[in-house]
Enzyme design. Sequence first.
Site, PDB file in Angstrom:
ATOM      1  N   HIS A  20     -10.263   0.681   1.558  1.00 40.51           N
ATOM      2  CA  HIS A  20      -9.864   2.022   2.018  1.00 40.51           C
ATOM      3  C   HIS A  20     -11.082   2.918   2.248  1.00 40.51           C
ATOM      4  CE1 HIS A  20      -5.499   2.308   1.978  1.00 40.51           C
ATOM      5  NE2 HIS A  20      -5.424   1.713   0.796  1.00 40.51           N
ATOM      6  N   HIS A  26      -8.724  -4.351  -2.245  1.00 44.27           N
ATOM      7  CA  HIS A  26      -7.849  -3.533  -1.389  1.00 44.27           C
ATOM      8  C   HIS A  26      -8.305  -2.069  -1.414  1.00 44.27           C
ATOM      9  CE1 HIS A  26      -3.612  -2.259  -0.028  1.00 44.27           C
ATOM     10  NE2 HIS A  26      -4.192  -1.118  -0.386  1.00 44.27           N
ATOM     11  N   GLU A  27      -8.583  -1.556  -2.632  1.00 38.50           N
ATOM     12  CA  GLU A  27      -8.953  -0.131  -2.741  1.00 38.50           C
ATOM     13  C   GLU A  27     -10.336   0.142  -2.146  1.00 38.50           C
ATOM     14  OE1 GLU A  27      -6.611   1.803  -3.234  1.00 38.50           O
ATOM     15  OE2 GLU A  27      -5.227   0.324  -4.062  1.00 38.50           O
ATOM     16  N   CYS A  50       0.841  -1.198   0.000  1.00 38.10           N
ATOM     17  CA  CYS A  50       0.000   0.000   0.000  1.00 38.10           C
ATOM     18  C   CYS A  50       0.875   1.247   0.000  1.00 38.10           C
ATOM     19  CB  CYS A  50      -0.873  -0.023   1.250  1.00 38.10           C
ATOM     20  SG  CYS A  50      -2.033   1.335   1.362  1.00 38.10           S
TER      21      CYS A  50
END
Length: 182
Positions: free
Chosen positions: A146, A142-143, A100
Amino acid sequence: MTVRKILLYTEHEKELRKKSSYVRRVDHKVRGLIADLKDTLNAHSNAIGLAAPQINSHQRVVIVCLGAGSEEDDEHGPPIALVNPKIVEAGDERRDFDGCLSFPGLYGETIRPHHLRVTGLDEAGKPFDRVYEGFDAVVVHHEIDHLDGVLFIDRVKDINDLYTVRQDEHGEPVRVPITSGK
Ligand SMILES: [Zn+2]
Protein backbone atom coordinates in the site's frame (compact mmCIF):
# COMPACT_ATOMS: atom_id res chain seq x y z
CA MET A 1 -8.85 8.33 19.40
CA THR A 2 -10.52 8.62 16.06
CA VAL A 3 -12.03 6.11 13.70
CA ARG A 4 -11.16 7.48 10.27
CA LYS A 5 -12.90 6.89 7.00
CA ILE A 6 -11.29 4.18 4.89
CA LEU A 7 -10.71 5.14 1.28
CA LEU A 8 -12.38 2.75 -1.13
CA TYR A 9 -11.47 1.49 -4.56
CA THR A 10 -12.40 2.68 -7.19
CA GLU A 11 -13.70 6.05 -6.01
CA HIS A 12 -10.42 6.89 -4.25
CA GLU A 13 -8.04 5.10 -6.58
CA LYS A 14 -5.95 8.25 -7.08
CA GLU A 15 -5.20 8.54 -3.34
CA LEU A 16 -4.68 4.78 -2.94
CA ARG A 17 -2.18 4.78 -5.82
CA LYS A 18 -0.05 7.61 -4.41
CA LYS A 19 3.38 6.67 -3.00
CA SER A 20 3.90 7.43 0.68
CA SER A 21 6.83 9.36 2.12
CA TYR A 22 9.34 8.26 4.72
CA VAL A 23 8.70 9.34 8.29
CA ARG A 24 11.57 11.47 9.62
CA ARG A 25 10.86 10.98 13.28
CA VAL A 26 8.26 9.13 15.32
CA ASP A 27 6.82 12.23 17.00
CA HIS A 28 3.41 12.96 18.51
CA LYS A 29 1.86 13.42 15.07
CA VAL A 30 3.05 10.00 13.92
CA ARG A 31 1.88 8.46 17.20
CA GLY A 32 -1.51 10.13 16.62
CA LEU A 33 -1.64 8.59 13.15
CA ILE A 34 -0.80 5.16 14.63
CA ALA A 35 -3.58 5.58 17.22
CA ASP A 36 -6.07 6.48 14.46
CA LEU A 37 -4.99 3.48 12.39
CA LYS A 38 -5.53 1.17 15.37
CA ASP A 39 -8.93 2.67 16.19
CA THR A 40 -10.00 2.39 12.57
CA LEU A 41 -8.80 -1.21 12.33
CA ASN A 42 -10.49 -2.16 15.60
CA ALA A 43 -13.78 -0.78 14.25
CA HIS A 44 -13.72 -3.55 11.61
CA SER A 45 -14.08 -7.08 12.90
CA ASN A 46 -11.77 -9.63 11.27
CA ALA A 47 -9.51 -6.90 9.90
CA ILE A 48 -5.82 -7.65 10.42
CA GLY A 49 -3.97 -4.85 8.70
CA LEU A 50 -4.24 -1.24 7.60
CA ALA A 51 -1.87 1.16 5.89
CA ALA A 52 -1.78 4.96 6.37
CA PRO A 53 -2.69 5.79 2.73
CA GLN A 54 -5.99 3.91 3.26
CA ILE A 55 -7.00 6.71 5.64
CA ASN A 56 -5.54 9.31 3.28
CA SER A 57 -2.27 9.91 5.12
CA HIS A 58 0.66 9.36 2.78
CA GLN A 59 3.32 8.42 5.31
CA ARG A 60 5.11 5.09 5.50
CA VAL A 61 3.20 3.67 8.47
CA VAL A 62 1.26 0.40 8.60
CA ILE A 63 -0.33 -1.65 11.34
CA VAL A 64 -0.62 -5.43 11.33
CA CYS A 65 -2.04 -8.10 13.60
CA LEU A 66 0.18 -11.16 13.74
CA GLY A 67 -0.84 -14.74 14.36
CA ALA A 68 -3.94 -14.73 12.13
CA GLY A 69 -4.77 -17.85 10.15
CA SER A 70 -5.25 -17.48 6.44
CA GLU A 71 -9.00 -17.84 6.20
CA GLU A 72 -10.31 -19.00 9.55
CA ASP A 73 -11.70 -16.61 12.06
CA ASP A 74 -9.00 -17.29 14.68
CA GLU A 75 -7.60 -15.32 17.48
CA HIS A 76 -4.78 -13.02 16.53
CA GLY A 77 -2.47 -10.60 18.26
CA PRO A 78 -3.09 -6.87 18.91
CA PRO A 79 -2.26 -4.37 16.17
CA ILE A 80 1.39 -3.35 16.03
CA ALA A 81 2.85 -0.47 14.03
CA LEU A 82 5.68 -0.65 11.51
CA VAL A 83 7.16 2.72 10.55
CA ASN A 84 9.26 2.99 7.35
CA PRO A 85 9.10 -0.80 6.88
CA LYS A 86 11.66 -2.00 4.35
CA ILE A 87 11.84 -5.50 2.92
CA VAL A 88 15.42 -6.74 3.08
CA GLU A 89 14.73 -10.41 2.35
CA ALA A 90 11.78 -12.18 0.72
CA GLY A 91 11.28 -15.78 -0.25
CA ASP A 92 9.09 -18.90 -0.15
CA GLU A 93 6.43 -17.50 -2.48
CA ARG A 94 3.10 -19.22 -2.18
CA ARG A 95 -0.51 -18.74 -3.16
CA ASP A 96 -2.68 -17.55 -0.31
CA PHE A 97 -5.88 -15.76 0.59
CA ASP A 98 -6.00 -11.98 0.24
CA GLY A 99 -8.51 -9.24 0.99
CA CYS A 100 -8.47 -5.53 1.78
CA LEU A 101 -10.57 -3.00 3.72
CA SER A 102 -10.47 -0.74 0.64
CA PHE A 103 -12.28 -3.52 -1.31
CA PRO A 104 -15.19 -4.48 0.97
CA GLY A 105 -16.58 -7.92 0.17
CA LEU A 106 -13.94 -8.76 -2.43
CA TYR A 107 -11.34 -11.49 -1.90
CA GLY A 108 -8.74 -13.12 -4.01
CA GLU A 109 -5.81 -15.44 -4.19
CA THR A 110 -2.41 -13.89 -4.64
CA ILE A 111 1.16 -15.13 -4.65
CA ARG A 112 3.25 -13.52 -1.95
CA PRO A 113 6.37 -14.40 0.06
CA HIS A 114 5.83 -16.52 3.15
CA HIS A 115 9.23 -15.53 4.45
CA LEU A 116 9.94 -11.85 4.90
CA ARG A 117 12.66 -9.98 6.74
CA VAL A 118 11.79 -6.35 7.39
CA THR A 119 13.63 -3.46 9.00
CA GLY A 120 12.08 -0.21 10.20
CA LEU A 121 11.08 1.66 13.31
CA ASP A 122 8.61 0.54 15.95
CA GLU A 123 6.06 2.91 17.44
CA ALA A 124 8.56 4.09 20.05
CA GLY A 125 10.89 5.07 17.19
CA LYS A 126 13.33 2.23 17.90
CA PRO A 127 14.86 0.37 14.96
CA PHE A 128 13.76 -3.22 14.43
CA ASP A 129 14.88 -6.08 12.20
CA ARG A 130 12.32 -8.90 12.18
CA VAL A 131 11.46 -12.03 10.29
CA TYR A 132 7.83 -12.87 9.47
CA GLU A 133 6.82 -16.33 8.35
CA GLY A 134 3.67 -17.83 6.87
CA PHE A 135 0.50 -15.75 6.76
CA ASP A 136 2.17 -13.04 8.91
CA ALA A 137 4.53 -12.45 5.98
CA VAL A 138 1.52 -12.20 3.62
CA VAL A 139 -0.14 -9.57 5.83
CA VAL A 140 3.04 -7.48 6.23
CA HIS A 141 3.75 -7.72 2.47
CA HIS A 142 0.18 -6.63 1.61
CA GLU A 143 0.44 -3.57 3.89
CA ILE A 144 3.90 -2.53 2.66
CA ASP A 145 2.52 -2.72 -0.91
CA HIS A 146 0.00 0.00 0.00
CA LEU A 147 2.87 2.41 0.75
CA ASP A 148 3.94 2.11 -2.89
CA GLY A 149 0.40 2.37 -4.26
CA VAL A 150 0.24 -1.35 -5.02
CA LEU A 151 -3.17 -2.98 -4.41
CA PHE A 152 -3.97 -6.66 -3.97
CA ILE A 153 -5.88 -6.82 -7.26
CA ASP A 154 -2.55 -6.02 -8.97
CA ARG A 155 -1.20 -9.32 -7.66
CA VAL A 156 -4.18 -11.41 -8.72
CA LYS A 157 -2.97 -13.19 -11.84
CA ASP A 158 -6.32 -14.47 -13.10
CA ILE A 159 -9.75 -12.82 -12.83
CA ASN A 160 -11.09 -16.26 -11.79
CA ASP A 161 -9.03 -15.91 -8.58
CA LEU A 162 -11.23 -12.99 -7.43
CA TYR A 163 -14.39 -13.85 -5.53
CA THR A 164 -17.03 -12.67 -3.08
CA VAL A 165 -18.36 -14.76 -0.20
CA ARG A 166 -21.97 -15.62 0.54
CA GLN A 167 -23.55 -17.96 3.07
CA ASP A 168 -25.07 -21.20 1.91
CA GLU A 169 -28.30 -22.71 3.35
CA HIS A 170 -26.33 -24.00 6.38
CA GLY A 171 -24.82 -20.60 7.08
CA GLU A 172 -21.44 -21.75 5.83
CA PRO A 173 -19.42 -19.29 3.77
CA VAL A 174 -19.00 -20.23 0.12
CA ARG A 175 -16.89 -18.54 -2.51
CA VAL A 176 -18.64 -16.98 -5.48
CA PRO A 177 -16.22 -16.17 -8.31
CA ILE A 178 -16.84 -12.67 -9.63
CA THR A 179 -16.88 -14.14 -13.12
CA SER A 180 -19.85 -16.42 -12.35
CA GLY A 181 -23.08 -15.52 -14.09
CA LYS A 182 -21.26 -13.74 -16.88
ZN1 LIG B 1 -5.15 -3.55 1.86
